[in-house]
Design a protein around this motif. Structure first.
Motif, short mmCIF file in Angstrom:
data_model
loop_
_atom_site.label_atom_id
_atom_site.label_comp_id
_atom_site.label_asym_id
_atom_site.label_seq_id
_atom_site.Cartn_x
_atom_site.Cartn_y
_atom_site.Cartn_z
N PHE A 28 11.45 72.49 0.59
CA PHE A 28 11.77 72.43 2.02
C PHE A 28 10.63 71.73 2.72
O PHE A 28 9.46 72.07 2.53
N GLY A 29 10.96 70.75 3.55
CA GLY A 29 9.92 70.03 4.29
C GLY A 29 10.37 69.70 5.70
O GLY A 29 11.54 69.42 5.94
N HIS A 30 9.41 69.74 6.61
CA HIS A 30 9.69 69.37 8.00
C HIS A 30 8.96 68.07 8.32
O HIS A 30 7.77 67.92 8.03
N SER A 31 9.68 67.11 8.92
CA SER A 31 9.10 65.85 9.36
C SER A 31 8.51 65.09 8.16
O SER A 31 9.23 64.79 7.21
N LEU A 32 7.20 64.80 8.17
CA LEU A 32 6.57 64.18 7.00
C LEU A 32 6.88 64.99 5.74
O LEU A 32 7.09 64.43 4.66
#
Length: 260
Positions: free
Chosen positions: A89-93
């Motif tokens: 899971f990643g947000h933005s970059l």
């Protein structure tokens, strides 16, 4: 501490958990941003990625090119995987890094993540950041604040701003360096975003449907680029539901192949 060990924070050791979930931070962010998620995800061992250039890794030069960072993450994560299924899971970059790492593992013939969660970023529909990079610090800080990629708390604390700004600048260089090759992932993808996120073109998150054989849809919440800070519980609950379903489907497929 080993070189590979520095890449990961584990807020709560859960060796009996049946899944691992690796989190990737936003531009300028650190592993600490995801520490509270461990309490939101019982039954999951949370592993938050710590990039060079921040917190205890502040003395290490940050990466400014996407390819070398993905290669380093690929090498580091191999030592962390075991027999348990895992998700990203990643947000933005962080969404960019989780996506490219999943592609790299797949291309290398490895067992990729069972599920990919992406937030606040899409491969083709994010607004360019190249014009921000040459600006001097004062103008850069004002510009990234207007652009929406600087957390609100960093903008009101000069000392915190001075600590965060070099990592933000390096991380936006990573985003500017990214070149899309149209690659897809072999796992399901769930996308999340803020309804008024200025960094994405309208409807940009729906593009993920072309990158996966199983698109689980877009969930949007009130707020801008950092909507996730206020809506962590809702996103964690939804993503946990997806993990459980994917895990159950994987077990069914395994049993079917084994003739059970």
């Amino acid at each position: 501490m080993t070189r590979q060990g520095r890449w990961f924070h584990t807020p709560e050791q859960r060796p009996d958990a049946d899944r691992q979930l690796f989190f990737f931070p936003h531009a300028g962010g650190s592993a600490a941003y995801y520490h509270r998620w461990a309490a939101l995800l019982p039954g999951v061992e949370v592993r938050a990625v710590q990039l060079p250039g921040r917190q205890e890794r502040r003395t290490e030069p940050p990466y400014r090119r996407t390819g070398p960072l993905v290669e380093a993450l690929h090498e580091a994560i191999e030592a962390e995987l075991d027999d348990r299924p895992y998700a990203f899971f990643g947000h933005s970059l962080g969404a960019l890094l989780g996506y490219r790492l999943a592609v790299a593992i797949q291309e290398d013939g490895g067992s990729g993540p069972a599920l990919l969660g992406v937030s606040g970023w899409a491969p083709e529909r994010f607004r360019p950041v190249d014009a921000l990079l040459p600006l001097p610090d004062g103008e850069f800080a004002a510009a990234v604040r207007r652009f929406g990629v600087l957390p609100a708390e960093a903008g009101t604390d000069p000392e915190l701003l001075a600590l965060v700004l070099p990592a933000v600048r390096a991380d936006l260089a990573l985003v500017a360096d990214y070149r899309d090759d149209g690659g897809g992932v072999g796992c399901p993808v769930a996308a999340y975003g803020g309804r008024t996120d200025p960094t994405l073109e309208p409807g940009g998150l729906t593009e993920w449907a072309r990158r996966t054989p199983a698109f689980l849809g877009v969930s949007e919440f009130p707020g801008g680029h950092f909507y996730l800070t206020e809506h962590a519980l809702a996103v964690a609950t939804d993503f946990s539901r997806h993990m459980q379903r994917v895990s159950q489907q994987g077990k069914l497929d395994t049993d079917r192949k084994a003739g059970r």
